[in-house]
Design a protein around this motif. Structure first.
Motif, PDB file in Angstrom:
ATOM      1  N   THR A   9       0.849  -1.181   0.000  1.00 36.37           N
ATOM      2  CA  THR A   9       0.000   0.000   0.000  1.00 36.37           C
ATOM      3  C   THR A   9       0.885   1.230   0.000  1.00 36.37           C
ATOM      4  O   THR A   9       1.689   1.401   0.910  1.00 36.37           O
ATOM      5  CB  THR A   9      -0.907   0.029   1.244  1.00 36.37           C
ATOM      6  OG1 THR A   9      -1.673  -1.166   1.249  1.00 36.37           O
ATOM      7  CG2 THR A   9      -1.812   1.244   1.221  1.00 36.37           C
ATOM      8  N   GLN A  20       4.497   4.458   2.497  1.00 35.29           N
ATOM      9  CA  GLN A  20       4.455   3.478   3.567  1.00 35.29           C
ATOM     10  C   GLN A  20       4.178   2.118   2.946  1.00 35.29           C
ATOM     11  O   GLN A  20       3.487   2.031   1.925  1.00 35.29           O
ATOM     12  CB  GLN A  20       3.351   3.809   4.575  1.00 35.29           C
ATOM     13  CG  GLN A  20       3.613   5.068   5.399  1.00 35.29           C
ATOM     14  CD  GLN A  20       2.468   5.342   6.356  1.00 35.29           C
ATOM     15  OE1 GLN A  20       1.371   5.690   5.917  1.00 35.29           O
ATOM     16  NE2 GLN A  20       2.714   5.170   7.628  1.00 35.29           N
ATOM     17  N   LEU A  22       2.882  -1.906   3.513  1.00 31.61           N
ATOM     18  CA  LEU A  22       2.201  -2.925   4.299  1.00 31.61           C
ATOM     19  C   LEU A  22       2.441  -4.273   3.627  1.00 31.61           C
ATOM     20  O   LEU A  22       2.158  -4.430   2.433  1.00 31.61           O
ATOM     21  CB  LEU A  22       0.700  -2.644   4.377  1.00 31.61           C
ATOM     22  CG  LEU A  22      -0.166  -3.780   4.957  1.00 31.61           C
ATOM     23  CD1 LEU A  22       0.179  -4.023   6.414  1.00 31.61           C
ATOM     24  CD2 LEU A  22      -1.649  -3.470   4.777  1.00 31.61           C
ATOM     25  N   SER A  24       1.301  -8.157   4.026  1.00 31.78           N
ATOM     26  CA  SER A  24       0.303  -8.933   4.753  1.00 31.78           C
ATOM     27  C   SER A  24      -0.091 -10.156   3.951  1.00 31.78           C
ATOM     28  O   SER A  24       0.051 -10.196   2.725  1.00 31.78           O
ATOM     29  CB  SER A  24      -0.930  -8.058   5.028  1.00 31.78           C
ATOM     30  OG  SER A  24      -1.979  -8.824   5.580  1.00 31.78           O
ATOM     31  N   PRO A  29      -6.702  -5.930   2.991  1.00 27.93           N
ATOM     32  CA  PRO A  29      -6.271  -5.406   4.296  1.00 27.93           C
ATOM     33  C   PRO A  29      -7.461  -5.036   5.160  1.00 27.93           C
ATOM     34  O   PRO A  29      -8.421  -4.405   4.711  1.00 27.93           O
ATOM     35  CB  PRO A  29      -5.447  -4.181   3.914  1.00 27.93           C
ATOM     36  CG  PRO A  29      -5.003  -4.433   2.514  1.00 27.93           C
ATOM     37  CD  PRO A  29      -6.119  -5.186   1.860  1.00 27.93           C
ATOM     38  N   SER A  32      -6.053   0.267   7.549  1.00 30.14           N
ATOM     39  CA  SER A  32      -4.955   1.002   6.938  1.00 30.14           C
ATOM     40  C   SER A  32      -3.673   0.788   7.720  1.00 30.14           C
ATOM     41  O   SER A  32      -3.690   0.412   8.898  1.00 30.14           O
ATOM     42  CB  SER A  32      -5.289   2.495   6.899  1.00 30.14           C
ATOM     43  OG  SER A  32      -6.459   2.725   6.155  1.00 30.14           O
ATOM     44  N   ILE A  33      -2.569   1.025   7.057  1.00 28.23           N
ATOM     45  CA  ILE A  33      -1.281   0.908   7.712  1.00 28.23           C
ATOM     46  C   ILE A  33      -1.161   1.948   8.815  1.00 28.23           C
ATOM     47  O   ILE A  33      -1.723   3.059   8.713  1.00 28.23           O
ATOM     48  CB  ILE A  33      -0.142   1.076   6.683  1.00 28.23           C
ATOM     49  CG1 ILE A  33       1.216   0.753   7.324  1.00 28.23           C
ATOM     50  CG2 ILE A  33      -0.129   2.470   6.095  1.00 28.23           C
ATOM     51  CD1 ILE A  33       2.346   0.695   6.313  1.00 28.23           C
ATOM     52  N   ASN A  34      -0.497   1.582   9.878  1.00 24.79           N
ATOM     53  CA  ASN A  34      -0.298   2.513  10.991  1.00 24.79           C
ATOM     54  C   ASN A  34       0.442   3.744  10.490  1.00 24.79           C
ATOM     55  O   ASN A  34       1.452   3.638   9.791  1.00 24.79           O
ATOM     56  CB  ASN A  34       0.493   1.824  12.098  1.00 24.79           C
ATOM     57  CG  ASN A  34       0.544   2.645  13.373  1.00 24.79           C
ATOM     58  OD1 ASN A  34       1.176   3.686  13.398  1.00 24.79           O
ATOM     59  ND2 ASN A  34      -0.097   2.146  14.416  1.00 24.79           N
ATOM     60  N   SER A  35      -0.069   4.895  10.858  1.00 26.02           N
ATOM     61  CA  SER A  35       0.503   6.147  10.347  1.00 26.02           C
ATOM     62  C   SER A  35       1.928   6.397  10.829  1.00 26.02           C
ATOM     63  O   SER A  35       2.660   7.201  10.263  1.00 26.02           O
ATOM     64  CB  SER A  35      -0.386   7.327  10.760  1.00 26.02           C
ATOM     65  OG  SER A  35      -0.463   7.414  12.184  1.00 26.02           O
ATOM     66  N   LEU A  39       7.080   0.661   7.579  1.00 25.97           N
ATOM     67  CA  LEU A  39       6.855  -0.706   7.144  1.00 25.97           C
ATOM     68  C   LEU A  39       6.078  -1.431   8.223  1.00 25.97           C
ATOM     69  O   LEU A  39       6.438  -1.409   9.388  1.00 25.97           O
ATOM     70  CB  LEU A  39       8.196  -1.422   6.904  1.00 25.97           C
ATOM     71  CG  LEU A  39       8.113  -2.936   6.660  1.00 25.97           C
ATOM     72  CD1 LEU A  39       7.355  -3.240   5.367  1.00 25.97           C
ATOM     73  CD2 LEU A  39       9.507  -3.547   6.616  1.00 25.97           C
ATOM     74  N   GLU A  40       4.978  -2.097   7.788  1.00 27.46           N
ATOM     75  CA  GLU A  40       4.172  -2.865   8.746  1.00 27.46           C
ATOM     76  C   GLU A  40       3.986  -4.271   8.202  1.00 27.46           C
ATOM     77  O   GLU A  40       3.641  -4.456   7.021  1.00 27.46           O
ATOM     78  CB  GLU A  40       2.811  -2.205   8.970  1.00 27.46           C
ATOM     79  CG  GLU A  40       1.949  -2.959   9.986  1.00 27.46           C
ATOM     80  CD  GLU A  40       0.623  -2.261  10.275  1.00 27.46           C
ATOM     81  OE1 GLU A  40      -0.288  -2.924  10.803  1.00 27.46           O
ATOM     82  OE2 GLU A  40       0.500  -1.060   9.961  1.00 27.46           O
ATOM     83  N   ARG A  42       1.914  -7.903   8.683  1.00 22.27           N
ATOM     84  CA  ARG A  42       0.653  -8.326   9.269  1.00 22.27           C
ATOM     85  C   ARG A  42       0.398  -9.788   8.906  1.00 22.27           C
ATOM     86  O   ARG A  42       0.647 -10.202   7.771  1.00 22.27           O
ATOM     87  CB  ARG A  42      -0.465  -7.425   8.754  1.00 22.27           C
ATOM     88  CG  ARG A  42      -1.697  -7.359   9.645  1.00 22.27           C
ATOM     89  CD  ARG A  42      -2.708  -6.404   9.049  1.00 22.27           C
ATOM     90  NE  ARG A  42      -2.363  -5.012   9.260  1.00 22.27           N
ATOM     91  CZ  ARG A  42      -3.002  -3.993   8.693  1.00 22.27           C
ATOM     92  NH1 ARG A  42      -3.988  -4.225   7.842  1.00 22.27           N
ATOM     93  NH2 ARG A  42      -2.641  -2.759   8.951  1.00 22.27           N
TER      94      ARG A  42
END
Length: 275
Positions: A9, A20, A22, A24, A29, A32-35, A39-40, A42
């Protein structure tokens, strides 16, 4: 085998590109990706994790297999290496680099030679009970590390002992001292005492005389001195001039040592010699 779908994303502003990422295994998803994250990761099943690159380090001061030290680099080391310089040893686990050296990320990781007290009585996780056993009974790693910090032959036996910082002339692991002390004359104070006898000045002494008190007798016209007529009589000397007397006094002691061991909590003592 389930094929993981990777979803990237990218979010952008109208003027400055702000990206940013994501990653997963979700088809769509769930949010949304943590602000605050660039890089997240999941996991839909919540049963997956992050697997870092595995490398084989040789020393905390050697960047290899990387070409150079890189501050912030994190790897999982798979090698166990015991070097001549104990502080540079490496063991399996997570390591991070500060730009000049590798550091193991274990929480409260002990150093070779650290001492601890514990209620357990068996070796564990690189900790060895100090019970006087031969170094040769330990693992090869422990033997090497013990030798590197100056312990040879046998581990110290810490039974009924206390830890003390060593002097310059003492040897690491040596057991010295005593738990009791015996006083000698040189340990006592040196006062001068004034004493007096029971009777001072001119005085008499009593003694036992074997005679009757008769000094002479006449036999056949001759006067003879009486030596002994068997009877015992208590006599007293005439008054004597002033004179001194000496005497000895026993302390009544038996040289019993004094126990100087303070109150204590009994535990086992361990040394860390590595896994």
């Amino acid at each position: 085998m389930k094929i993981l779908n990777t979803i990237f994303t990218l979010l952008a502003t109208s003027v400055v590109l702000y990206a940013q990422v994501l990653i997963s295994d979700e088809t769509t998803p769930s949010s949304s990706i943590n602000s605050n994250a660039i890089l997240e990761l999941r996991s839909l099943s919540k049963s997956s994790g992050l697997l870092l690159p595995k490398v084989s380090l040789s020393s905390t001061t050697n960047p290899a297999p990387l070409p150079s030290h890189i501050a912030g680099m994190i790897v999982y080391n798979t090698a166990t290496v015991n070097n001549a310089l104990v502080a540079t040893n490496v063991y399996p686990g997570l390591y991070y680099n500060d730009g000049s050296s590798w550091y193991k990320m274990d929480a409260n990781i002990p150093n070779i030679g650290d001492i601890k007290y514990a209620s357990t009585s068996t070796d564990h996780d690189g900790w060895y009970l100090l019970n006087g056993r031969a170094i040769t009974t330990l693992t090869v790693t422990a033997q090497s590390n013990a030798s590197n910090i100056g312990i040879t032959g046998n581990l110290p036996n810490t039974e009924n002992t206390f830890l003390k910082g060593k002097t310059g002339s003492e040897t690491i692991g040596s057991i010295t001292g005593n738990n009791s002390v015996t006083l000698t004359k040189t340990n006592l104070p040196n006062p001068t005492y004034s004493v007096t006898t029971q009777t001072t000045g001119a005085h008499t002494h009593t003694y036992l005389d074997r005679g009757s008190g008769q000094i002479q007798s006449t036999e056949g016209g001759l006067t003879r001195d009486i030596v002994d007529d068997i009877a015992a009589v208590s006599k007293t000397t005439s008054t004597a001039i002033d004179h001194a007397h000496t005497y000895t006094v026993s302390t009544g002691g038996s040289d019993t040592p004094i126990d100087i061991t303070p109150l204590y909590l009994a535990t086992n003592v361990f040394i860390y010699l590595g896994k």
